[in-house]
Scaffold this motif. Structure first.
Motif, PDB file in Angstrom:
ATOM      1  N   SER B 267     -18.425 -89.536 -58.706  1.00  0.00           N
ATOM      2  CA  SER B 267     -19.346 -90.348 -59.488  1.00  0.00           C
ATOM      3  C   SER B 267     -18.878 -91.804 -59.401  1.00  0.00           C
ATOM      4  O   SER B 267     -17.705 -92.073 -59.153  1.00  0.00           O
ATOM      5  N   PRO B 268     -19.810 -92.752 -59.611  1.00  0.00           N
ATOM      6  CA  PRO B 268     -19.460 -94.165 -59.418  1.00  0.00           C
ATOM      7  C   PRO B 268     -18.313 -94.645 -60.303  1.00  0.00           C
ATOM      8  O   PRO B 268     -17.632 -95.608 -59.951  1.00  0.00           O
ATOM      9  N   GLU B 269     -18.065 -93.967 -61.431  1.00  0.00           N
ATOM     10  CA  GLU B 269     -16.984 -94.432 -62.313  1.00  0.00           C
ATOM     11  C   GLU B 269     -15.611 -94.056 -61.781  1.00  0.00           C
ATOM     12  O   GLU B 269     -14.600 -94.590 -62.222  1.00  0.00           O
ATOM     13  N   GLN B 270     -15.557 -93.109 -60.852  1.00  0.00           N
ATOM     14  CA  GLN B 270     -14.244 -92.666 -60.391  1.00  0.00           C
ATOM     15  C   GLN B 270     -13.596 -93.725 -59.506  1.00  0.00           C
ATOM     16  O   GLN B 270     -14.290 -94.451 -58.785  1.00  0.00           O
ATOM     17  N   PRO B 271     -12.257 -93.834 -59.553  1.00  0.00           N
ATOM     18  CA  PRO B 271     -11.563 -94.928 -58.857  1.00  0.00           C
ATOM     19  C   PRO B 271     -11.414 -94.669 -57.363  1.00  0.00           C
ATOM     20  O   PRO B 271     -10.325 -94.460 -56.857  1.00  0.00           O
ATOM     21  N   VAL B 272     -12.532 -94.670 -56.637  1.00  0.00           N
ATOM     22  CA  VAL B 272     -12.468 -94.340 -55.216  1.00  0.00           C
ATOM     23  C   VAL B 272     -13.009 -95.474 -54.350  1.00  0.00           C
ATOM     24  O   VAL B 272     -13.297 -95.274 -53.170  1.00  0.00           O
ATOM     25  N   ASN B 273     -13.120 -96.678 -54.918  1.00  0.00           N
ATOM     26  CA  ASN B 273     -13.685 -97.820 -54.191  1.00  0.00           C
ATOM     27  C   ASN B 273     -15.066 -97.481 -53.611  1.00  0.00           C
ATOM     28  O   ASN B 273     -15.971 -97.191 -54.369  1.00  0.00           O
ATOM     29  N   ALA B 274     -15.185 -97.487 -52.251  1.00  0.00           N
ATOM     30  CA  ALA B 274     -16.519 -97.349 -51.653  1.00  0.00           C
ATOM     31  C   ALA B 274     -17.029 -95.909 -51.649  1.00  0.00           C
ATOM     32  O   ALA B 274     -18.210 -95.672 -51.438  1.00  0.00           O
ATOM     33  N   GLY B 275     -16.149 -94.917 -51.859  1.00  0.00           N
ATOM     34  CA  GLY B 275     -16.587 -93.525 -51.847  1.00  0.00           C
ATOM     35  C   GLY B 275     -15.590 -92.633 -51.151  1.00  0.00           C
ATOM     36  O   GLY B 275     -14.502 -93.073 -50.778  1.00  0.00           O
ATOM     37  N   GLY B 276     -15.973 -91.382 -50.938  1.00  0.00           N
ATOM     38  CA  GLY B 276     -15.067 -90.414 -50.336  1.00  0.00           C
ATOM     39  C   GLY B 276     -15.128 -90.445 -48.817  1.00  0.00           C
ATOM     40  O   GLY B 276     -16.087 -90.912 -48.222  1.00  0.00           O
ATOM     41  N   SER B 277     -14.046 -89.937 -48.187  1.00  0.00           N
ATOM     42  CA  SER B 277     -14.031 -89.789 -46.732  1.00  0.00           C
ATOM     43  C   SER B 277     -13.126 -88.617 -46.398  1.00  0.00           C
ATOM     44  O   SER B 277     -12.611 -87.943 -47.276  1.00  0.00           O
ATOM     45  N   GLY B 278     -12.922 -88.381 -45.121  1.00  0.00           N
ATOM     46  CA  GLY B 278     -12.061 -87.277 -44.705  1.00  0.00           C
ATOM     47  C   GLY B 278     -12.869 -86.089 -44.218  1.00  0.00           C
ATOM     48  O   GLY B 278     -14.036 -85.936 -44.580  1.00  0.00           O
ATOM     49  N   CYS B 279     -12.223 -85.228 -43.408  1.00  0.00           N
ATOM     50  CA  CYS B 279     -12.902 -84.037 -42.896  1.00  0.00           C
ATOM     51  C   CYS B 279     -13.510 -83.214 -44.016  1.00  0.00           C
ATOM     52  O   CYS B 279     -14.604 -82.679 -43.899  1.00  0.00           O
ATOM     53  N   ALA B 280     -12.758 -83.104 -45.118  1.00  0.00           N
ATOM     54  CA  ALA B 280     -13.196 -82.220 -46.192  1.00  0.00           C
ATOM     55  C   ALA B 280     -14.394 -82.793 -46.930  1.00  0.00           C
ATOM     56  O   ALA B 280     -15.136 -82.054 -47.585  1.00  0.00           O
ATOM     57  N   CYS B 281     -14.620 -84.082 -46.823  1.00  0.00           N
ATOM     58  CA  CYS B 281     -15.711 -84.712 -47.573  1.00  0.00           C
ATOM     59  C   CYS B 281     -17.043 -84.092 -47.191  1.00  0.00           C
ATOM     60  O   CYS B 281     -17.750 -83.517 -48.019  1.00  0.00           O
ATOM     61  N   SER B 282     -17.410 -84.180 -45.903  1.00  0.00           N
ATOM     62  CA  SER B 282     -18.675 -83.586 -45.478  1.00  0.00           C
ATOM     63  C   SER B 282     -18.610 -82.063 -45.545  1.00  0.00           C
ATOM     64  O   SER B 282     -19.615 -81.406 -45.815  1.00  0.00           O
ATOM     65  N   ALA B 283     -17.423 -81.484 -45.325  1.00  0.00           N
ATOM     66  CA  ALA B 283     -17.305 -80.024 -45.295  1.00  0.00           C
ATOM     67  C   ALA B 283     -17.552 -79.399 -46.670  1.00  0.00           C
ATOM     68  O   ALA B 283     -18.338 -78.459 -46.791  1.00  0.00           O
TER      69      ALA B 283
END
Lengths: 149, 338, 116
Positions: B267-283
């Protein structure tokens, strides 16, 4: 026109999020200033109670700050402070301690010799190299000039 | 299998995903998709001694959930296709050492999720395998440690930076009738438009995603209206608008159906800057959330385009730019077939 | 008053560092390296000593003072022993900082576990 591979890095700038310069600078100023203020309290404390001189009080002050910073890294607090404060926690000597401790801690799984000891200076080494090289060069130049005149 | 133009495969036989397994870390469990994963670990170390062992635990658990749901054993699998972000894809190698399934290691950075799925479908379609297990994993701490700084260092955060998802996703691809069908796959080309900032992957990868999506529509002759969703891998809040603009300039408007898994998982409040990444993200988004929606029929046809930045930590220091890739897989609901 | 100046000067040095990170996209490593060299350069002209007199820990806690101390130590031995003295004295004043960083860093790494 964004579909232009040659000039993409220029044209895409309009799509980049703005860096909050003012907010980041304020946070760095505040945290960096507070660390130095705390250092000043320590220095005054060492001068008054342990009879250090103004020149020599820097040593126990820096050592104390480093001890506190390494413990904060160990407890997992310094990285949170660093993400908040940016340069405010990188520039003070506590940041130097954090680079040493975090690199050593990260490679603990590879053993005490090959992990901790080998990686202790993997990030902080650059500071010592540049500090020593620049101080040596400047020292030689200054000594040469002093002797010449 | 038949090739529809150069880059798109259309599978001759009905190929299905029999079951999926998804496991995530603590931060992903606080995100909006938390209810759609099989397990969420409460701590980042997943109860293991080191970060690498934690990542292995993620992939191991995702696979065991997947096998259990399909009612199959490791011995029923003909092939194991897996990849991750670690040097020499060690997580996958070490899991393959445990499960003893004939193994093909794959690497496409964060696009590995769809690379393994497309390749699994192709192997099942061509008859070289009956059941293929595919899996990917990524872990925030192992990725931080390898690509950025020690985990306790706390490098300065940057609004274009993405946050590596801790998790693993696994799927079983088979010809046995299931609820989700794999229809097509579009294999991406490596695209490098001269971006070199490793803290800005979204901008670097957007042209690769645009190329694969554009090619897919050229190859299949479909329009965005034929899809309920086009989900990109991990372009984040920076890369997503760039992707849309790149395609609009070419006369293809996917904004109405486009979503990015890097933005769906947190969610936008979480401290992840621009968003998630990594193999597991799309998986985990695909195998967890989207798989359920397809299985229940609330999504009919989706196109998942996983994006990958094919760099390592030395190439960026050597001032090289970042080669990027995107692989897409078309998934359809098979609910009405049954 | 020294407390106020320590806060202001220390904060200002960090603020400059933050701007260099944000505007020129420097890495933290580049930032501290250049600050250390800068500290040594300022010491050549005796400017850094004046800053320490004025702001106390505000100037001695930032990493710039590391460069200043290295040169200071080098010069104090250099005046006695000539060029060889530079090598003898370079770590004279920074010994406490480096030793404590190695010692405490090593011990903390032994005792703790990275939390991520």
């Amino acid at each position: 026109m964004l579909n232009d591979p040659k000039n993409y890095s220029e044209n895409v700038k309009a799509f980049q999020p703005r860096i909050p310069y003012v907010k980041n600078s304020l946070k760095a100023f505040l945290v960096g200033g507070l660390i130095c203020l705390f250092g000043q309290f320590l220095e005054t404390f060492y001068i008054h109670f342990f009879h250090f001189t103004k020149q020599s009080a820097g040593n126990p002050t820096v050592a104390t700050l480093i001890l506190i910073a390494t413990l904060m890294t160990g407890f997992g607090i310094y990285d949170k402070l660093a993400r908040f404060a940016g340069a405010g926690s990188i520039v003070p000597v506590t940041g130097f301690a954090n680079t040493i401790t975090s690199a050593a801690l990260e490679h603990k799984s590879e053993g005490i010799v090959l992990g901790i000891a080998t990686n202790l200076f993997s990030l902080a080494g650059a500071v010592i190299v540049f500090g020593v090289v620049s101080a040596a060069v400047l020292g030689i130049i200054r000594l040469f000039i002093e002797k010449a005149f | 299998m038949s090739q529809v133009r150069k880059q798109t495969w259309r599978f001759d036989h009905p190929i299905y995903i029999a079951a999926t397994g998804t496991v995530v870390g603590p931060l992903e469990a606080q995100g909006p998709l938390s209810g759609h994963f099989d397990k969420a670990y409460k701590t980042l170390d997943c109860g293991e001694k080191t970060w690498v062992e934690a990542e292995r635990a993620l992939m191991r658990r995702a696979i065991s959930f997947c096998l259990a749901k399909a009612g199959k054993a490791e011995g029923d699998m003909d092939l194991f296709l897996a990849g991750d972000l670690m040097d020499q894809t060690v997580t996958s190698n070490f899991i393959a050492r445990e499960n003893r399934i004939p193994f093909l290691g794959m690497f496409g950075a964060c696009s590995t999720s769809m690379e393994t799925l497309a390749q699994s479908a192709q192997l099942v379609d061509s008859g070289f395998a009956k059941n293929v297990l595919c899996a990917v994993s990524s872990h925030n701490a192992t990725a931080e440690r390898q690509f950025r700084y020690p985990t306790e260092y706390g490098g300065p955060s940057n609004p274009t930076q993405t946050f590596t998802v801790t998790g693993a996703g696994a799927a079983i691809v088979t010809r046995e009738k299931g609820k989700v069908r794999i229809r097509e796959a579009t294999i991406g080309r490596v695209i490098d438009w001269g971006m070199g900032d490793p803290n800005n992957m979204g901008t670097a990868m957007a042209p690769a995603a645009a190329d694969t999506i554009w090619t897919h529509f050229q190859d299949t002759g479909r329009t965005p209206e034929d899809y309920d969703m086009i989900v990109t891998g991990d372009l984040s809040s920076v890369g997503s608008p760039i992707l849309n603009e790149l395609l609009i300039e070419k006369g293809l408007d996917i904004t109405r159906v486009h979503q990015d898994s890097g933005l769906m998982i947190y969610s936008p409040e979480q401290p992840v800057n621009a968003g998630g990444s990594g193999c597991a993200c799309s998986a985990v988004v695909t195998y967890g959330y989207l798989f359920k929606r397809l299985a229940e029929g609330s999504l009919k046809r989706i196109f998942v385009v996983a994006t990958g930045a094919l760099l390592n930590s030395s190439t960026t220091k050597q001032k090289d730019t970042i080669p990027c890739i995107a692989h897409g897989v078309v998934l359809e609901s098979a609910k009405e077939e049954t | 008053m020294i407390f106020l100046y320590a806060f202001l000067v220390g904060g200002a040095i960090c603020l400059i560092g933050q701007l260099l990170l944000d505007i020129f996209k420097w890495t933290p490593a580049h930032l501290v390296v250049i600050f250390v060299v800068l500290g040594a350069v300022l010491d050549v002209f005796g400017l850094y000593d004046r800053l320490i007199d004025f702001a106390g820990a505000g100037a001695s806690v930032p990493i710039t003072s590391f460069g200043h101390s290295l040169l200071h130590g080098a010069m104090s031995e250099g005046h006695q022993h000539g060029y060889l003295g530079i090598a003898i004295g370079i770590f004279k004043l920074t010994s406490a900082g480096i030793t404590s960083a190695i010692l405490f860093g090593f011990l903390v790494a032994l005792l703790f576990k990275p939390k991520g």
